[in-house]
Motif scaffolding. Structure first.
Motif, PDB file in Angstrom:
ATOM      1  N   ILE A   2       0.858  -1.180   0.000  1.00 29.90           N
ATOM      2  CA  ILE A   2       0.000   0.000   0.000  1.00 29.90           C
ATOM      3  C   ILE A   2       0.894   1.230   0.000  1.00 29.90           C
ATOM      4  N   LEU A  21       3.332   4.154  10.279  1.00 30.57           N
ATOM      5  CA  LEU A  21       3.003   3.421   9.055  1.00 30.57           C
ATOM      6  C   LEU A  21       4.146   2.542   8.567  1.00 30.57           C
ATOM      7  N   ILE A  27       2.974  -1.559   4.055  1.00 30.81           N
ATOM      8  CA  ILE A  27       2.643  -0.141   3.895  1.00 30.81           C
ATOM      9  C   ILE A  27       3.937   0.640   3.672  1.00 30.81           C
ATOM     10  N   ARG A 116      -5.491   0.584   5.630  1.00 29.93           N
ATOM     11  CA  ARG A 116      -5.768  -0.692   4.955  1.00 29.93           C
ATOM     12  C   ARG A 116      -7.200  -0.737   4.431  1.00 29.93           C
TER      13      ARG A 116
END
Length: 222
Positions: A2, A21, A27, A116
C-alpha cells in the motif's frame, strides 16, 4: 504494498505518522508534502493508493487538495486527518469524496486499519469523530435531516438497524456479532444500503444515519 502520500505542515506530525506506518508490513510512505498544492503535485507524480491529508495547510488546504486529487487521481483514496476543532469541515470533506476521517491523536492501530480499509475500497471513520459528530448534530440539526430521514424510509427495518450501527463506527464483523448474523450477510446489507441511498462509502452513509436519527447512544458508547 500500500503506497501512501502524507501531507501535513507540521514536521513532527509527519514524522510520527510516518513512523507508525512504516513499521507495518505492506505499507510504504512514498511521498511527503507540507502543503496542499505540493500534495496534489506529488499525488500526480507518485499515484499513491492512499493520501493522508491535514485540513489546515498553507498554499492549498487539505479539502481543496482532496477535490483536486479526485479529478487528477481518482484511484487515490483520501483520508482526512482531523482534530475535534474541525468538525465544521466534515460536510465539505464529504462533498470532496473523502474516504475517511481519522484523528491525529488516534490509536496507531486505528491509523493502520484505516489505511488498509480505504486501500481496499472501504472507508474509515474514527469512533471518536462519530461521537463528536453525533453531539454536534443533536445540538444543531442539519437542514438535511428531514431529507435524510425520508431517504432512509426506503430501507427495510433491518437495513435501518445496520445503517445505525454503521453510523456509530462499527465494523461489519461487529455488526454481525450484535445481530447474531454472519459477516457475509452484513456485507450484503451494506451494499444494498449504499445502492438505496446512492452513496459511495461508509462515511457518507454514516452522515445520513446521524441526520436521520438512526445512531443509538449504546452503539456510540460500545
Amino acid at each position: 504494498m500500500i503506497r501512501v502520500l502524507l501531507a501535513d505542515d507540521e514536521t513532527i506530525i509527519r514524522a510520527g505518522v510516518r513512523s507508525i506506518l512504516t513499521t507495518e508490513p505492506g505499507i510504504e510512505v512514498v511521498a511527503e508534502a507540507s502543503d496542499g498544492r505540493e500534495a496534489v503535485e506529488l499525488a500526480r507524480k507518485h499515484r499513491p493508493d492512499v493520501a493522508l491529508l491535514d485540513i489546515r495547510m498553507p498554499e492549498m488546504d487539505g479539502l481543496t487538495a482532496a477535490g483536486e486529487m479526485r479529478t487528477t487521481n481518482p484511484d487515490t483514496a483520501v483520508v482526512v486527518l482531523t482534530t475535534f476543532g474541525e468538525d465544521r469541515y466534515i460536510e465539505r470533506a464529504l462533498d470532496q469524496g473523502v474516504a475517511g476521517f481519522l484523528l491525529k491523536a488516534s490509536d496507531p492501530r486505528d491509523l493502520i486499519s484505516g489505511v488498509r480499509a480505504v486501500a481496499s475500497g472501504g472507508s474509515c471513520l474514527s469512533p471518536l469523530v462519530a461521537r463528536r459528530l453525533m453531539t454536534e448534530l443533536r445540538r444543531a440539526p442539519s437542514p438535511r435531516s428531514e431529507v435524510s430521514g425520508e431517504r432512509t424510509t426506503l430501507l427495510t427495518k433491518r437495513e435501518q438497524e445496520v445503517l445505525g450501527m454503521l453510523g456509530a463506527g462499527l465494523s461489519n464483523a461487529e455488526i454481525a456479532q450484535r445481530l447474531h448474523l454472519v459477516e457475509g450477510t452484513i456485507k450484503t446489507y451494506v451494499s444494498a444500503i449504499f445502492t438505496q441511498l446512492e452513496v459511495r462509502n461508509r462515511v457518507q452513509a454514516a452522515i445520513i444515519a446521524y441526520e436521520a436519527g438512526l445512531v443509538k447512544d449504546a452503539d456510540l458508547n460500545r
